[in-house]
Design a protein around this motif. Structure first.
Motif, short mmCIF file in Angstrom:
data_model
loop_
_atom_site.label_atom_id
_atom_site.label_comp_id
_atom_site.label_asym_id
_atom_site.label_seq_id
_atom_site.Cartn_x
_atom_site.Cartn_y
_atom_site.Cartn_z
N ALA A 70 2.18 12.30 6.24
CA ALA A 70 2.19 11.66 7.45
C ALA A 70 2.79 12.59 8.41
CB ALA A 70 2.72 10.26 7.35
N ARG A 71 3.93 13.19 8.04
CA ARG A 71 4.76 13.96 8.54
C ARG A 71 3.93 15.32 8.99
NH1 ARG A 71 6.92 15.52 12.08
NH2 ARG A 71 8.99 16.16 12.52
N VAL A 72 3.32 15.88 8.25
CA VAL A 72 2.23 16.83 8.51
C VAL A 72 1.22 16.44 9.52
CG1 VAL A 72 0.57 18.38 7.80
CG2 VAL A 72 2.32 17.73 6.26
N ARG A 73 0.68 15.36 9.39
CA ARG A 73 -0.24 14.74 10.52
C ARG A 73 0.46 14.67 11.85
NH1 ARG A 73 -2.87 8.80 10.22
NH2 ARG A 73 -3.89 9.00 12.23
N LEU A 74 1.37 14.18 11.91
CA LEU A 74 2.38 13.82 13.16
C LEU A 74 2.53 15.43 13.73
CD1 LEU A 74 3.56 11.81 15.06
CD2 LEU A 74 5.66 12.50 13.90
N ALA B 82 0.97 -1.04 -0.02
CA ALA B 82 0.03 0.11 0.03
C ALA B 82 0.88 1.34 -0.02
CB ALA B 82 -1.07 0.04 1.23
N GLY B 83 0.50 2.13 -0.90
CA GLY B 83 1.60 3.47 -0.84
C GLY B 83 1.30 4.20 0.41
N VAL B 84 2.26 4.65 0.86
CA VAL B 84 2.01 5.64 1.99
C VAL B 84 2.77 7.03 1.60
CG1 VAL B 84 3.09 5.99 4.19
CG2 VAL B 84 2.49 3.67 3.61
N ASP B 85 1.91 7.97 1.95
CA ASP B 85 2.52 9.43 1.85
C ASP B 85 3.29 10.09 2.70
OD1 ASP B 85 2.66 11.98 1.31
OD2 ASP B 85 0.77 12.36 0.37
N VAL B 86 4.54 9.89 2.86
CA VAL B 86 5.35 10.10 4.07
C VAL B 86 5.08 11.70 4.51
CG1 VAL B 86 7.89 10.27 4.98
CG2 VAL B 86 6.81 8.08 3.63
N ALA B 87 5.30 12.63 3.38
CA ALA B 87 5.19 13.72 3.65
C ALA B 87 3.95 14.05 4.21
CB ALA B 87 5.28 14.71 2.25
#
Lengths: 372, 176
Positions: A62-66, A55-60
């Motif tokens: 995810a960083r914003v969400r964190l 499954a693709g993960v949008d790391v950028a």
């Protein structure tokens, strides 16, 4: 000799891990061939069971969400979900037991670098020595951070286990069995495993010079190989058997219950390794650095000369220690000056045992001597 | 350390060790949780929780042990989810979300039942065993697992072997 199941299992994934002799044996042993077939079949079946779609993960993103979650937690807004990963506590009531964990962590089989060959030689200390320290918690070499970098040490994970066998298997140890429970003990034992870990201190000439300068002094002459030398303490997983208390609550900093409660801890004797210089050279040099705080000096002295004795740091504000014998093994009885309880720690065949709880000294000794 | 593109949130800010760790490990941590939970959204929730806790515990400059800590924490947190009181709700969600369910109803039922049985078995076996299974099948080497679990590489092989035999037995006993 037949290789273990674990070795055969690893050989499926990492064939290079098998020695030439083992490979030769397996090639000509019908029994091992059958074992490998069975192990391989189980591994193949489990591999199929645990398949997981990519499954693709949008790391950028995810960083914003964190970042948003962290900002919300600072402003008091409700968080997405609370962190539930267990962490060690620092409460006063568990100081004695925390001290025991510390003692296990600080007790050492010393592995000292052997000079030019950089080969590690093993020393097996046979004594336990009480080392008074004034710091209430030993901070896993954290006090040394002004003189170098400290890595690891905080990744302690606490795992409840359903029974003794699973706890022993998880820690790769035999689970201790208490023979004589103190009168009045009604609680069933609970089992858990505390993960091991490595704390590594890397000495830095630059940081030590800066620390000495802040203290208005200069570094003494430095032995060759000191800059960049390392000191690592490897703590093995520990089995914890508890009666009348949830050990996880102790690690969260909860108080001991008012009734009778005690824990039994078993772990392989930790090891200390050094590179560049010997542990003793590193200790002696650090103690000569101008401005080293007394608490840090105590921590360093607490390591002592681990080729001779396992140092058991005892917080002098709450406890005192005296030598005892547990079934022929030398041990240390720790009496708690606050009336909280007692503890005993001993070592046999490369394994350190500790028992602590809201009990008298005689009671913990009785448990210790009946433990197998 | 490789030169990793900085995420949008960090533009204009000097990247910390934590930032680099996040970039390098987040997808792997999420994949570990996904292997347990099967649901990408639930897995990302776990990954977020892991990095939130990691940042709180270790700050901007986590040490060399941080990747191993994060991977193990992902496995533990996800396993906790299927083992705790919330397991029923999570399982129902996973059951409903199983990929492929829309294409072949009969196959989807079999797949969903198998998946549910596997997760149920993962929740029943000792957590140390479940953890090593998840880490191994998420691609960690024996050395990485040994570091993450605080045990020797030989003990990793032993635990993995026991875990595989146990999981297979659990699935067999559950008569999938």
């Amino acid at each position: 000799m037949h290789p273990s199941d674990g070795t055969l299992r690893r050989s499926l994934d990492e064939p290079i891990a098998v020695t030439g002799a083992e490979r030769k044996h397996v090639a000509s042993c019908a029994r091992c061939a059958e074992r490998i077939r069975r192990i391989s079949a189980d591994a193949g079946a489990v591999h199929a069971m645990l398949r997981s779609p990519n499954a693709g993960v949008d790391v950028a993103a995810a960083r914003v969400r964190l970042a948003r979650t962290e900002a919300a937690s600072i402003t008091g807004a409700p968080m997405h979900r609370s962190a539930r990963i267990p962490r060690p506590g620092t409460g006063r009531a568990n100081r004695l037991i925390a001290g025991l964990g510390l003692a296990a962590a600080a007790s050492v089989v010393l592995v000292v670098s052997g000079g030019a060959e950089d080969f590690l030689s093993l020393f097996q200390p046979s004594q336990l020595a009480a080392v008074p320290v004034t710091a209430s918690d030993v901070r896993s070499l954290a006090g040394l951070a002004s003189y170098g970098s400290v890595t690891g040490g905080s990744s302690i994970i606490f795992e409840p286990e359903p029974n003794a066998a699973d706890a022993g298997a998880a820690a790769d140890l035999g689970t201790p069995v208490v023979g004589d429970l103190p009168a009045g003990t009604t609680a069933a034992p609970q089992y858990a495993v505390v993960s091991g870990g490595v704390v590594t201190f890397t000495f830095s000439k630059d940081l030590a010079e800066a620390a000495a300068a802040r203290a208005g002094g200069q570094l003494p002459a430095m032995p060759g190989g000191l800059d960049g030398s390392t000191l690592s303490v490897l703590v093995a997983p520990a089995v914890v058997v508890s009666y009348g208390v949830d050990p996880a609550s102790l690690l969260r900093g909860a108080s001991l219950p008012s009734g009778q409660a005690f824990i039994v801890v078993e772990t392989r004797t930790p090891t200390v390794t050094s590179t560049g210089v010997t542990v003793r050279q590193l200790e002696e040099y650090l103690l000569s650095v101008p401005g080293i705080p007394p608490a840090v000096a105590s921590e360093i002295r607490a390591l002592g000369d681990p080729t001779q004795a396992i140092p058991i740091p005892i917080p002098v504000d709450v406890a005192s220690g005296s030598p005892v014998t547990v079934n022929g093994a030398s041990g240390l009885l720790i009496g708690d000056s606050t009336g909280l309880g007692s503890a005993v720690i001993w070592q046999r065949n490369g394994v350190v045992y500790a028992i602590a709880g809201t009990l008298t000294s005689n009671e913990v000794l009785g448990i210790a001597r009946s433990t197998r | 350390m490789t030169d990793i593109p900085r995420p949008a949130a960090a533009v204009g800010v000097t990247p910390t060790t934590f930032d680099r760790l996040f970039d390098e490990e987040y997808a792997r941590v999420a994949a570990i949780a996904r292997r347990v939970l099967g649901d990408p959204d639930a897995a990302e929730d776990v990954a977020q929780e892991v990095f939130l806790d990691l940042h709180r515990r270790f700050g901007d400059n986590p040490g060399a042990q941080a990747p191993a800590w994060a991977r193990t924490a992902a496995a533990h947190t996800a396993l906790n989810l299927i083992r705790t009181s919330r397991r029923r709700a999570v399982r129902e969600k996973l059951y409903a979300a199983e990929p492929g369910a829309a294409h072949d109803p009969e196959a989807a039922v079999v797949t969903a039942e198998t998946t549910l049985a596997v997760r149920s078995a993962l929740a029943r076996i000792p957590k140390g065993q479940a953890t090593v299974l998840i880490l191994r099948y998420s691609g960690l080497s024996y050395a990485e697992m040994a570091s993450a679990l605080g045990i020797g590489v030989n003990a990793v092989g032993t635990r993995l072997r026991r875990a595989e035999a146990r999981l297979r037995k659990e699935i067999g006993d559950a008569s999938v």
